[in-house]
Design a protein around this motif. Structure first.
Motif, PDB file in Angstrom:
ATOM      1  N   PHE A 285       0.931  -1.366   0.021  1.00  0.00           N
ATOM      2  CA  PHE A 285       0.148  -0.061  -0.049  1.00  0.00           C
ATOM      3  C   PHE A 285       0.863   1.247  -0.101  1.00  0.00           C
ATOM      4  O   PHE A 285       0.682   1.982  -0.782  1.00  0.00           O
ATOM      5  CB  PHE A 285      -0.796   0.178   1.210  1.00  0.00           C
ATOM      6  N   MET A 286       1.875   1.193   0.953  1.00  0.00           N
ATOM      7  CA  MET A 286       2.572   2.494   1.074  1.00  0.00           C
ATOM      8  C   MET A 286       3.525   2.707  -0.511  1.00  0.00           C
ATOM      9  O   MET A 286       3.649   3.873  -0.859  1.00  0.00           O
ATOM     10  CB  MET A 286       4.051   2.110   1.734  1.00  0.00           C
ATOM     11  N   ASN A 287       4.156   1.585  -0.936  1.00  0.00           N
ATOM     12  CA  ASN A 287       4.777   1.829  -2.235  1.00  0.00           C
ATOM     13  C   ASN A 287       3.892   2.116  -3.509  1.00  0.00           C
ATOM     14  O   ASN A 287       4.050   2.754  -4.284  1.00  0.00           O
ATOM     15  CB  ASN A 287       5.441   0.221  -2.719  1.00  0.00           C
ATOM     16  N   LEU A 288       2.706   1.522  -3.584  1.00  0.00           N
ATOM     17  CA  LEU A 288       1.887   1.935  -4.575  1.00  0.00           C
ATOM     18  C   LEU A 288       1.204   3.292  -4.466  1.00  0.00           C
ATOM     19  O   LEU A 288       0.716   3.979  -5.401  1.00  0.00           O
ATOM     20  CB  LEU A 288       0.758   0.987  -4.922  1.00  0.00           C
ATOM     21  N   SER A 289       0.955   3.825  -3.047  1.00  0.00           N
ATOM     22  CA  SER A 289       0.393   4.913  -2.981  1.00  0.00           C
ATOM     23  C   SER A 289       1.378   6.074  -3.169  1.00  0.00           C
ATOM     24  O   SER A 289       1.213   6.969  -3.883  1.00  0.00           O
ATOM     25  CB  SER A 289       0.100   5.026  -1.289  1.00  0.00           C
TER      26      SER A 289
ATOM     27  N   ARG B  65      11.853   2.549  -0.252  1.00  0.00           N
ATOM     28  CA  ARG B  65      10.909   1.688  -0.882  1.00  0.00           C
ATOM     29  C   ARG B  65      11.641   0.552  -1.483  1.00  0.00           C
ATOM     30  O   ARG B  65      11.280  -0.700  -1.601  1.00  0.00           O
ATOM     31  CB  ARG B  65      10.174   2.555  -2.069  1.00  0.00           C
ATOM     32  N   SER B  66      12.950   0.687  -2.024  1.00  0.00           N
ATOM     33  CA  SER B  66      13.477  -0.531  -2.576  1.00  0.00           C
ATOM     34  C   SER B  66      13.942  -1.468  -1.199  1.00  0.00           C
ATOM     35  O   SER B  66      13.776  -2.550  -1.585  1.00  0.00           O
ATOM     36  CB  SER B  66      14.852  -0.101  -3.180  1.00  0.00           C
ATOM     37  N   GLY B  67      14.244  -0.821  -0.270  1.00  0.00           N
ATOM     38  CA  GLY B  67      14.266  -1.641   1.047  1.00  0.00           C
ATOM     39  C   GLY B  67      13.178  -2.670   1.525  1.00  0.00           C
ATOM     40  O   GLY B  67      13.394  -3.763   1.735  1.00  0.00           O
ATOM     41  N   LEU B  68      12.076  -1.893   1.289  1.00  0.00           N
ATOM     42  CA  LEU B  68      10.751  -2.505   1.404  1.00  0.00           C
ATOM     43  C   LEU B  68      10.362  -3.646   0.671  1.00  0.00           C
ATOM     44  O   LEU B  68      10.048  -4.590   0.831  1.00  0.00           O
ATOM     45  CB  LEU B  68       9.552  -1.471   1.424  1.00  0.00           C
ATOM     46  N   VAL B  69      10.768  -3.539  -0.669  1.00  0.00           N
ATOM     47  CA  VAL B  69      10.510  -4.536  -1.594  1.00  0.00           C
ATOM     48  C   VAL B  69      11.477  -5.755  -1.263  1.00  0.00           C
ATOM     49  O   VAL B  69      11.388  -6.950  -1.674  1.00  0.00           O
ATOM     50  CB  VAL B  69      10.927  -4.125  -3.068  1.00  0.00           C
ATOM     51  N   VAL B  70      12.860  -5.264  -0.982  1.00  0.00           N
ATOM     52  CA  VAL B  70      13.745  -6.381  -0.464  1.00  0.00           C
ATOM     53  C   VAL B  70      13.188  -7.227   0.513  1.00  0.00           C
ATOM     54  O   VAL B  70      13.239  -8.478   0.478  1.00  0.00           O
ATOM     55  CB  VAL B  70      15.124  -5.740  -0.109  1.00  0.00           C
TER      56      VAL B  70
ATOM     57  N   ALA C 270       3.815  -9.915  -2.837  1.00  0.00           N
ATOM     58  CA  ALA C 270       5.161  -9.313  -3.007  1.00  0.00           C
ATOM     59  C   ALA C 270       5.373  -8.439  -4.578  1.00  0.00           C
ATOM     60  O   ALA C 270       5.759  -7.587  -4.754  1.00  0.00           O
ATOM     61  CB  ALA C 270       6.284 -10.322  -2.585  1.00  0.00           C
ATOM     62  N   CYS C 271       4.762  -9.271  -5.509  1.00  0.00           N
ATOM     63  CA  CYS C 271       5.160  -8.888  -6.816  1.00  0.00           C
ATOM     64  C   CYS C 271       4.178  -7.689  -7.100  1.00  0.00           C
ATOM     65  O   CYS C 271       4.452  -6.766  -7.925  1.00  0.00           O
ATOM     66  CB  CYS C 271       4.521 -10.151  -7.775  1.00  0.00           C
ATOM     67  N   LEU C 272       3.117  -7.374  -6.462  1.00  0.00           N
ATOM     68  CA  LEU C 272       2.262  -6.179  -6.340  1.00  0.00           C
ATOM     69  C   LEU C 272       3.149  -5.155  -6.061  1.00  0.00           C
ATOM     70  O   LEU C 272       3.073  -3.847  -6.512  1.00  0.00           O
ATOM     71  CB  LEU C 272       1.172  -6.221  -5.761  1.00  0.00           C
ATOM     72  N   GLY C 273       3.754  -5.212  -4.832  1.00  0.00           N
ATOM     73  CA  GLY C 273       4.944  -4.324  -4.318  1.00  0.00           C
ATOM     74  C   GLY C 273       6.005  -3.969  -5.258  1.00  0.00           C
ATOM     75  O   GLY C 273       6.381  -2.807  -5.758  1.00  0.00           O
ATOM     76  N   LEU C 274       6.716  -5.015  -6.151  1.00  0.00           N
ATOM     77  CA  LEU C 274       7.446  -4.736  -6.958  1.00  0.00           C
ATOM     78  C   LEU C 274       6.776  -3.895  -8.259  1.00  0.00           C
ATOM     79  O   LEU C 274       7.602  -3.164  -8.705  1.00  0.00           O
ATOM     80  CB  LEU C 274       7.920  -6.021  -7.544  1.00  0.00           C
ATOM     81  N   LEU C 275       5.617  -4.297  -8.628  1.00  0.00           N
ATOM     82  CA  LEU C 275       5.197  -3.506  -9.459  1.00  0.00           C
ATOM     83  C   LEU C 275       4.780  -2.149  -9.253  1.00  0.00           C
ATOM     84  O   LEU C 275       5.100  -1.146 -10.047  1.00  0.00           O
ATOM     85  CB  LEU C 275       3.633  -4.228 -10.012  1.00  0.00           C
TER      86      LEU C 275
END
Length: 802
Positions: A313-317, A435-440, A691-696
């Motif tokens: 949610f954070m990354n997509l927002s 954001r990169s760290g969150l995806v990791v 997780a892939c949604l976050g990567l997207l």
């Protein structure tokens, strides 16, 4: 004002429908997974807690370390309950015993019933446990022999009413007639025992026994409010030594003190009632136990799944927020302060969260039947109280909404309006790094779960194909005891069928539920070397029917006359007895002073779950009835079973034809691990998807921020594959970092899990390779479409604002 915030929030949701749907679906899956796991954990932790005095009830268990293996038994000796109440009265308020009575044939009119399970209990049993009576008095209902308390379901099934006080229940094949003196509410499913009928223990002669050398009695105690379990346990050890000592000499031919000096240790211990389901590894337990480790595993998965969805949610927002910078700038110029912008973004986040929460509840309702199938539970939404659940969900949604929208709100409201409107934003490396760290972090969890799934799958496959020492294929187990005296005639008819190779009479099976009788023996040359073994009662056909191999000596055979004092032992028993050669012809003595001659050594076979090493075993000749073990060579099993059923029905029987397959019983032994593997696979798939949604989200954000750079690269000659490769590499680098971090953590966790198995796989390097490649491929598929799309954009559109 709030109405205005909501209107703007709804408008923004509609304007960015794709991102909004991804946000809602990701959050909904995370919340739904968390709710499902919470239901499962809550149910597991609730076992036996319905009892009013659950915190003061303990079970007395028998444990010890002896030559031949550990002793861990859930039942104890007949006089333990009365002795504890008499000698530990300062700590114990009440004691009661339970003994399993099986499933007898009850006769009601001209009908015969067999489905109900009976237990003998002391009258005090209902003073310890909270089992409310709908009819009758729990204080007096079981004070007399042959009295019984039945469940509400049983009363309605047999008599169509619960007004059954005084009615009789004759037991077929037994002179006993039980008089109904009470009707109880059905025992809750979250109980470690489930019986349909309790009858007075006064009818059992051995219940009055003073022997400390036999067991079979499940013993419970209600401690006084100020009693401490460990202190009572210390007193119990002294009590045990005091009473066992005199009888030990008579039973084993040596003093109890001498026995302990040889390294053996036995005793009684107390197990809290609420620990029985999740912390029990005792044989002869009243029901299959759970495993606290799996609760920890699923609890962590549920929290991580929710955390991953929140991170998404954070990354997509923030990714979508880059399109709203001008909106923020205009709002600030028109007088909107940071506080109002925060309220606006928090409103949007909470609105999305509540929509996701509503969708999550729908997902839970739809997915519950499938979840119950995999978990072996009977969970339902109706189990939740609306008075506690609805406020919890409202608060839960508010908390998740505030947390998940906190970073986007602070991020979007922090910029200077002049910088926004002049296109002079300096998007910090810190924000992108976060954001990169969150995806990791997301992919560390996802890769770890995939690796765990691979290891669990490999271990289950190993257990299915390990060399067991017997052949479990094409073996039918027939419940033949209902035929009584006609059992042998039934077996003789089956033996004439050419599709049947061997028929054995025995209730002892190396897989599934079976009898495990402790059998203490010592070799003739060393009377002080007592060895604990298990005894199997078998006939001459048992070893060939099970496909076992005689390593030395011979099998039981009528050709040698009477083998009643002969035994066949396994290789482990020979090792524990200290025999390396010349084993055949040696003698053993049991604690009844019966001398037995060894006629054969059978190759070790697994008759316990693979969590345990192979224990010493002694086979003795017996003609007991119970089950028929049929080894077949039939390829068409349905036709053979139809023939067997026809022969069975030719004899009078009160029970229908019942059978099972040995390989199915074996697989049933590992249902807990199998269900865990299935659930892990589902959760791993959901986690990698979210997780892939976050990567997207990060891909969308990055391509939006770098569109001018991409345009310039295309102008100076970069091709579409070059740009797509450049963008994809950024994300694959994050996934590779995740794999490097996740691999040692996952290896450590699965190494701990595998230690529960005495026979287990080794974790190989190729497992890490498969998981790594799979994670990279999934990540590539996720970001490649966005990378290619960005690379195909006309540079004119990217640079038109310059």
């Amino acid at each position: 004002m709030i109405k205005s915030y909501i209107k703007i929030a709804v408008r923004n949701l509609k304007r960015n429908i794709t991102i909004s749907l991804i946000n809602i679906c990701g959050l909904a899956l995370g919340i739904a997974t968390c709710l499902l796991i919470s239901l499962y954990i809550t149910d597991e932790l609730s076992y036996d807690r319905f009892n009013n005095h659950a915190d003061r009830i303990v079970r007395v268990v028998f444990k010890g370390k002896v030559k031949g293996g550990d002793l861990k038994e859930a039942h104890v000796m007949p006089p333990v309950a009365s002795t504890m109440k008499a000698e530990l009265s300062s700590d114990i308020e009440e004691t009661a015993r339970l003994r399993i009575g099986g499933a007898p044939l009850f006769m009601v009119g001209d009908k015969v019933f067999h489905d109900e399970h009976l237990a003998y209990v002391d009258a005090a049993f209902f003073r310890i446990f909270t089992l409310p009576l709908l009819k009758g008095d729990h204080l007096t209902a079981l004070t007399q022999p042959n009295t019984a308390i039945i469940s509400e379901t049983m009363a309605r099934k047999y008599f169509n009413t619960i007004d059954v006080i005084g009615k009789e229940l004759p037991i077929k094949g037994n002179e006993s007639i039980l008089k109904i003196t009470g009707v109880m509410q059905d025992i809750p499913k979250n109980s470690h025992f489930n019986f349909d009928i309790f009858t007075s223990i006064e009818a059992l002669e051995d219940a009055k026994s003073t022997s400390w050398m036999t067991s079979e009695y499940y013993t419970y105690a209600l401690l006084k409010k100020d009693a401490a379990i460990r202190q009572v346990e210390t007193k119990l050890a002294t009590l045990f030594d005091k009473h066992v000592g005199p009888q030990f000499m008579a039973g084993f031919g040596m003093s109890y003190e001498e026995y302990k000096k040889t390294g053996n240790k036995i005793g009684l211990y107390l197990q809290p009632l609420t620990d029985i389901h999740l912390h029990s590894d005792f044989v002869y337990d009243l029901s299959p136990s759970g495993n606290i480790k799996y609760l920890y595993i699923f609890g962590v998965i549920g929290l991580f799944m929710l955390l991953i969805a929140t991170i998404n949610f954070m990354n997509l927002s923030t990714a979508n927020g880059s399109r709203r910078f001008k909106e923020v700038g205009v709002r600030k110029v028109l007088g909107a302060g940071k506080q109002k912008l925060l309220i606006q973004f928090f409103t949007e986040g909470i609105l999305i969260t509540y929509i996701a929460l509503l969708l999550a509840v729908c997902i839970v309702v739809i997915a519950l039947p499938l979840f119950n199938h995999f978990s072996g539970k009977s969970l339902g939404i109706t189990q939740l109280s609306p008075f506690t659940t609805i406020p919890f969900l409202i608060g839960f949604g508010l908390l998740i909404g505030l947390f998940s929208s906190s970073y986007p709100a602070l991020y979007l409201s922090s910029y200077n309006p002049l910088s926004i409107l002049r296109n002079r934003l300096n998007l910090s490396e810190k924000g992108l790094s976060l954001r990169s760290g969150l995806v990791v972090f997301q992919f560390i969890i996802s890769v770890g779960l995939i690796f765990c799934t691979v290891v669990v799958s490999r271990q289950l496959d190993y257990m299915r194909h390990i060399k067991l020492g017997y052949d479990k294929e094409n073996v039918i187990i027939i419940q033949s005891w209902p035929l009584g005296a006609n059992e042998k005639a039934f077996a003789e008819r089956l033996a004439q069928d050419s599709r049947i190779m061997h028929i054995s009479h025995s209730s002892y099976l190396p897989a599934g539920d079976s009898y495990n009788n402790n059998f203490f023996i010592y070799p003739k040359e060393n009377p002080n070397q007592w060895v604990k073994t298990l005894r199997y009662d078998v006939d001459e056909q048992y070893i060939p029917a099970m496909g076992m191999k005689i390593k030395e000596g011979r099998n039981f055979s009528k050709a040698y006359g009477n083998d009643s004092l002969s035994v066949v032992i396994n290789e482990t028993a020979a090792k524990n007895l200290g025999w390396k050669d010349n084993i055949i012809g040696r003698t053993l003595t049991n604690k009844d002073n019966k001398v037995l001659q060894v006629i054969g050594v059978v190759e070790d076979f697994h008759f316990k779950p693979l969590h345990e090493t192979i224990a010493p075993l002694v086979m003795v000749l017996s003609d007991q009835a119970g089950n028929l073990i049929i080894k077949t060579k039939a390829t068409n099993m349905e036709k053979l079973l139809a023939t067997v059923k026809k022969h069975y029905q030719a004899f009078p029987s009160d029970l229908p034809f019942d059978y099972s397959f040995l390989d199915e019983r074996y697989n049933q032994t590992y249902q807990s691990e199998l269900k865990t593997g299935q659930l892990l696979t589902i959760f791993a798939a959901l986690t990698i998807f979210v997780a892939c949604l976050g990567l997207l989200g990060l891909a969308i954000f990055t391509t939006n921020q770098r569109k001018k750079e991409i345009g310039i690269r295309k102008v100076i000659g970069a091709s579409v594959p070059d740009i797509a490769r450049m963008l994809s590499f950024e994300f694959i680098r994050l996934v590779v970092i995740s794999i490097i971090i996740a691999s040692p953590i996952a290896w450590w966790m699965m190494n701990l899990w595998l230690q529960d198995f005495a026979y287990r796989i080794d974790i190989k390097w190729w497992m890490f390779a498969i998981v790594g490649i799979l994670a990279i491929v999934i990540a590539l598929l996720t970001v490649s479409s966005q990378a290619i799309r960005a690379a195909l954009v006309n540079p004119v559109h990217s640079l038109k604002d310059e």
